[in-house]
Design a protein around this motif. Structure first.
Motif, PDB file in Angstrom:
ATOM      1  N   GLN A 129       0.840  -1.193   0.000  1.00  0.00           N
ATOM      2  CA  GLN A 129       0.000   0.000   0.000  1.00  0.00           C
ATOM      3  C   GLN A 129       0.872   1.239   0.000  1.00  0.00           C
ATOM      4  O   GLN A 129       1.833   1.334   0.755  1.00  0.00           O
ATOM      5  N   THR A 131       1.801   4.933   0.922  1.00  0.00           N
ATOM      6  CA  THR A 131       1.459   5.846   1.999  1.00  0.00           C
ATOM      7  C   THR A 131       2.371   7.050   1.970  1.00  0.00           C
ATOM      8  O   THR A 131       3.466   7.014   1.459  1.00  0.00           O
ATOM      9  N   LEU A 137      -3.408   5.729   0.378  1.00  0.00           N
ATOM     10  CA  LEU A 137      -4.036   6.194  -0.853  1.00  0.00           C
ATOM     11  C   LEU A 137      -4.734   5.029  -1.539  1.00  0.00           C
ATOM     12  O   LEU A 137      -4.199   3.934  -1.619  1.00  0.00           O
ATOM     13  N   THR A 138      -5.930   5.289  -2.052  1.00  0.00           N
ATOM     14  CA  THR A 138      -6.633   4.270  -2.813  1.00  0.00           C
ATOM     15  C   THR A 138      -6.019   4.174  -4.206  1.00  0.00           C
ATOM     16  O   THR A 138      -5.333   5.105  -4.661  1.00  0.00           O
ATOM     17  N   PRO A 139      -6.254   3.078  -4.923  1.00  0.00           N
ATOM     18  CA  PRO A 139      -5.722   2.968  -6.292  1.00  0.00           C
ATOM     19  C   PRO A 139      -6.148   4.115  -7.196  1.00  0.00           C
ATOM     20  O   PRO A 139      -5.351   4.613  -7.997  1.00  0.00           O
ATOM     21  N   SER A 140      -7.406   4.575  -7.076  1.00  0.00           N
ATOM     22  CA  SER A 140      -7.869   5.659  -7.948  1.00  0.00           C
ATOM     23  C   SER A 140      -7.185   6.976  -7.606  1.00  0.00           C
ATOM     24  O   SER A 140      -6.896   7.786  -8.498  1.00  0.00           O
ATOM     25  N   GLN A 141      -6.923   7.212  -6.338  1.00  0.00           N
ATOM     26  CA  GLN A 141      -6.204   8.427  -5.949  1.00  0.00           C
ATOM     27  C   GLN A 141      -4.769   8.394  -6.475  1.00  0.00           C
ATOM     28  O   GLN A 141      -4.238   9.412  -6.926  1.00  0.00           O
ATOM     29  N   ARG A 142      -4.171   7.232  -6.448  1.00  0.00           N
ATOM     30  CA  ARG A 142      -2.808   7.088  -6.957  1.00  0.00           C
ATOM     31  C   ARG A 142      -2.766   7.330  -8.464  1.00  0.00           C
ATOM     32  O   ARG A 142      -1.850   7.976  -8.985  1.00  0.00           O
ATOM     33  N   LYS A 183     -11.272  13.775  -6.664  1.00  0.00           N
ATOM     34  CA  LYS A 183     -10.123  12.999  -6.180  1.00  0.00           C
ATOM     35  C   LYS A 183      -8.983  13.932  -5.766  1.00  0.00           C
ATOM     36  O   LYS A 183      -8.305  13.711  -4.766  1.00  0.00           O
ATOM     37  N   GLU A 245     -17.656   6.669  -7.708  1.00  0.00           N
ATOM     38  CA  GLU A 245     -16.763   5.769  -6.986  1.00  0.00           C
ATOM     39  C   GLU A 245     -16.315   6.412  -5.683  1.00  0.00           C
ATOM     40  O   GLU A 245     -15.957   7.581  -5.643  1.00  0.00           O
ATOM     41  N   ASP A 247     -13.960   7.344  -2.513  1.00  0.00           N
ATOM     42  CA  ASP A 247     -12.523   7.519  -2.318  1.00  0.00           C
ATOM     43  C   ASP A 247     -11.999   6.492  -1.325  1.00  0.00           C
ATOM     44  O   ASP A 247     -12.706   6.080  -0.445  1.00  0.00           O
TER      45      ASP A 247
END
Length: 247
Positions: A129, A131, A137-142, A183, A245, A247
């Motif tokens: 993960q 950090t 961070l979620t995958p979409s935020q990344r 996001k 979706e 966060d």
């Protein structure tokens, strides 16, 4: 000049495939004018950064009046924000300096043959993960951060890159602008809560500044790397996205 060929008391500044040797007694200037002429970008100071050796210690100084720089060691264990008027000792073998002027982000690397700080064993998290501090961070935020940082990650070595607008970054991964901005707000709020400066908007803060600061921090903290770039095409291919979706 080869970095390896630098003398024990010398420092080498690497930018856009060129090496600049600095010896004690010199004051090395970086900006639109100076020893390292970065760019003719009018958002960039004529003299922005200086490097000099003071009593055996190399110092990096911000001699500009508006711009700030993110300074980190090669392993991203230490990160500092160099504000106008501030100076910082250079103690690592390799130090990255990242800064933005307008929509352009720049990176240079400073190498010291005999650094004050010596490397010790490095440990990596194995939970998979990403950090920053204690903030996951979620995958979409990344992916959102990666879309903004893509130009800087794709270029070879140090140099400069144009920061995409939110609309351009959203299009790159097939998102709506509304989803992308949501996001972006979430990530900036998370980083602001752990003390990362420049994440809050305000009367004198522009959207470009916040995106640039996020990219600087993400690159310096190794939040996203060049190896992550395939995630962008995967996200685009996974369309249509779900706009609501979580966060």
């Amino acid at each position: 000049m080869s970095i390896a060929a630098a003398g024990a008391d010398e420092l080498v500044v690497e930018f856009a495939g060129e090496d600049f040797r600095v010896v004690p007694g010199d004051v090395f200037r970086v900006g639109r004018e100076g020893d390292l002429i970065i760019d003719d970008n009018l958002f960039l100071h004529r003299h922005f950064l200086t490097i000099e050796n003071v009593e055996g210690l190399w110092l990096l100084s911000n001699v500009g009046s508006r711009l700030r720089a993110t300074v980190t060691d090669s392993a991203s264990r230490v990160q500092a924000w160099l504000a106008p008027g501030a100076r910082l000792p250079l103690v690592f073998a390799s130090t990255s300096v990242i800064f933005s002027a307008g929509a352009t982000t720049y990176e240079l690397t400073i190498h010291i043959a005999e650094p004050t700080f010596r490397e010790t064993q490095q440990f990596d998290d194995d939970d998979g993960q990403s950090t920053i501090g204690e903030v996951p961070l979620t995958p979409s935020q990344r992916v959102m951060i990666l879309a903004l940082a893509e130009p800087l990650l794709r270029r070879d070595g140090t140099g400069m890159s144009e920061l995409p607008t939110s609309a351009q970054a959203a299009k790159r991964i097939g998102w709506t602008l509304t989803r992308f901005n949501r996001k972006l707000d979430t990530v900036c709020d998370k980083l602001d809560r752990i003390g990362v400066p420049g994440m809050r908007g305000g009367a004198r803060s522009y959207a470009t500044n916040r995106r640039a600061r996020l990219v600087e921090h993400a690159i310096a903290a190794r939040l996203v790397t060049r190896e992550d770039l395939p995630l962008l095409d995967r996200e685009l291919e996974s369309q249509p996205p779900v706009d609501d979706e979580a966060d």
